[in-house]
Design an enzyme around this catalytic site. Structure first.
Site, PDB file in Angstrom:
ATOM      1  N   GLU A 109       0.844  -1.195   0.000  1.00 18.04           N
ATOM      2  CA  GLU A 109       0.000   0.000   0.000  1.00 18.04           C
ATOM      3  C   GLU A 109       0.883   1.250   0.000  1.00 18.04           C
ATOM      4  O   GLU A 109       1.789   1.380   0.812  1.00 18.04           O
ATOM      5  CB  GLU A 109      -0.910  -0.020   1.240  1.00 18.04           C
ATOM      6  CG  GLU A 109      -2.032   0.964   1.192  1.00 18.04           C
ATOM      7  CD  GLU A 109      -3.062   0.640   0.108  1.00 18.04           C
ATOM      8  OE1 GLU A 109      -3.564   1.599  -0.498  1.00 18.04           O
ATOM      9  OE2 GLU A 109      -3.365  -0.533  -0.124  1.00 18.04           O
ATOM     10  N   HIS A 110       0.658   2.157  -0.931  1.00 19.80           N
ATOM     11  CA  HIS A 110       1.383   3.431  -1.083  1.00 19.80           C
ATOM     12  C   HIS A 110       2.873   3.248  -1.374  1.00 19.80           C
ATOM     13  O   HIS A 110       3.681   4.107  -1.050  1.00 19.80           O
ATOM     14  CB  HIS A 110       1.208   4.324   0.150  1.00 19.80           C
ATOM     15  CG  HIS A 110      -0.210   4.692   0.393  1.00 19.80           C
ATOM     16  ND1 HIS A 110      -0.901   5.550  -0.435  1.00 19.80           N
ATOM     17  CD2 HIS A 110      -1.082   4.308   1.355  1.00 19.80           C
ATOM     18  CE1 HIS A 110      -2.138   5.680   0.016  1.00 19.80           C
ATOM     19  NE2 HIS A 110      -2.272   4.931   1.088  1.00 19.80           N
ATOM     20  N   THR A 111       3.254   2.156  -1.994  1.00 19.78           N
ATOM     21  CA  THR A 111       4.663   1.967  -2.345  1.00 19.78           C
ATOM     22  C   THR A 111       4.925   2.113  -3.834  1.00 19.78           C
ATOM     23  O   THR A 111       6.054   2.366  -4.234  1.00 19.78           O
ATOM     24  CB  THR A 111       5.172   0.574  -1.901  1.00 19.78           C
ATOM     25  OG1 THR A 111       4.404  -0.427  -2.567  1.00 19.78           O
ATOM     26  CG2 THR A 111       5.066   0.409  -0.391  1.00 19.78           C
TER      27      THR A 111
ATOM     28  N   SER B 181     -24.495  10.795 -10.497  1.00 22.65           N
ATOM     29  CA  SER B 181     -23.963   9.710  -9.690  1.00 22.65           C
ATOM     30  C   SER B 181     -25.050   9.194  -8.768  1.00 22.65           C
ATOM     31  O   SER B 181     -25.564   9.945  -7.930  1.00 22.65           O
ATOM     32  CB  SER B 181     -22.777  10.199  -8.850  1.00 22.65           C
ATOM     33  OG  SER B 181     -22.459   9.253  -7.850  1.00 22.65           O
TER      34      SER B 181
ATOM     35  N   GLY C  20     -14.136   6.264  -1.139  1.00 19.94           N
ATOM     36  CA  GLY C  20     -13.226   6.697  -0.094  1.00 19.94           C
ATOM     37  C   GLY C  20     -12.768   5.617   0.865  1.00 19.94           C
ATOM     38  O   GLY C  20     -12.321   5.912   1.971  1.00 19.94           O
TER      39      GLY C  20
ATOM     40  N   SER D  45      -9.979   2.038  -4.693  1.00 17.60           N
ATOM     41  CA  SER D  45      -9.798   2.635  -6.015  1.00 17.60           C
ATOM     42  C   SER D  45     -11.084   2.906  -6.778  1.00 17.60           C
ATOM     43  O   SER D  45     -11.162   2.690  -7.987  1.00 17.60           O
ATOM     44  CB  SER D  45      -8.844   1.793  -6.866  1.00 17.60           C
ATOM     45  OG  SER D  45      -7.579   1.757  -6.258  1.00 17.60           O
ATOM     46  N   SER D  46     -12.080   3.447  -6.104  1.00 14.38           N
ATOM     47  CA  SER D  46     -13.308   3.819  -6.808  1.00 14.38           C
ATOM     48  C   SER D  46     -13.040   4.923  -7.823  1.00 14.38           C
ATOM     49  O   SER D  46     -13.620   4.908  -8.912  1.00 14.38           O
ATOM     50  CB  SER D  46     -14.395   4.250  -5.815  1.00 14.38           C
ATOM     51  OG  SER D  46     -13.978   5.342  -5.032  1.00 14.38           O
TER      52      SER D  46
ATOM     53  N   ASP E 161      -3.182   1.787  -9.410  1.00 13.26           N
ATOM     54  CA  ASP E 161      -4.639   1.638  -9.317  1.00 13.26           C
ATOM     55  C   ASP E 161      -5.278   1.501 -10.690  1.00 13.26           C
ATOM     56  O   ASP E 161      -6.164   0.667 -10.904  1.00 13.26           O
ATOM     57  CB  ASP E 161      -5.262   2.823  -8.578  1.00 13.26           C
ATOM     58  CG  ASP E 161      -4.843   2.884  -7.116  1.00 13.26           C
ATOM     59  OD1 ASP E 161      -4.241   1.915  -6.610  1.00 13.26           O
ATOM     60  OD2 ASP E 161      -5.118   3.912  -6.474  1.00 13.26           O
TER      61      ASP E 161
END
Length: 184
Positions: free
Chosen positions: A38-40, A72, A123, A127-128, A173
């Site tokens: 995650e976040h790498t 939406s 959120g 990855s929406s 993503d």
């Protein structure tokens, strides 16, 4: 949880309700989870994403004007704009950014109506937003016969994040959403 087929049906019905016509096409993209990393990805680290069976589905039709309209279902919100690059709510910028970036490539993108239906939670780190961007860019590519490669679709989606939303994302993503396949 709605299956993919029901989500597509619900999106088409939403489009009919909002715009009183059939969509020209429906595009769907999955969310993702990271098994590790995650976040790498944007820090040159290792990551292992996998698509999940929750989706963002977008129906698109051309309209007779130059306006961009979108609704939406998840947010219960709509917008209409003559300026495809206006600054408003974040979700508006994702949509108008996709349209603007595709317009830069083709020059021929006119007014559009979009209905968005999602089984992805917004959120929650699955990855929406990437699924939304991939769905729109892929759909517009097909609608306008642009024959974009997967790499181009991913690059355009990342440009939307960078230039229109203000997020300096990597490509993980978008890649997971576009390239993941069942059974791999």
């Amino acid at each position: 949880m709605k299956n993919r087929k029901q989500l597509i049906k619900d999106t088409v019905n939403l489009h009919r309700e909002m715009y009183q016509r059939e969509p020209d096409l429906v595009s769907i993209a999955p969310g993702r989870v990271n098994i590790i990393g995650e976040h790498t990805d944007y820090n040159n680290g290792l990551a292992m994403p996998a698509a999940i069976r929750k989706y963002v589905c977008v129906s698109i039709s051309k309209n007779s004007g130059d306006k961009l309209s979108a609704h939406s279902s998840a947010l219960g919100d709509s917008f209409t704009s003559l300026d495809s690059d206006f600054n408003s709510k974040t979700w508006h910028r994702y949509i108008s950014g996709c349209v603007n970036e595709m317009r830069l490539l083709s020059g021929s993108i006119c007014g559009l109506d979009m209905a968005i239906y999602s089984s992805l939670d917004i959120g929650k780190g699955i990855s929406s937003s990437a699924a939304l961007e991939i769905s729109i860019v892929n759909g517009l590519s097909k609608l306008y016969g642009m024959d974009l490669s997967d790499d181009e679709i991913i690059r355009i989606s990342r440009e939307v994040d960078h230039k229109h939303v203000g997020i300096k994302s990597g490509t993980l993503d978008f890649s997971a959403s576009l390239l993941s396949r069942d059974g791999y």
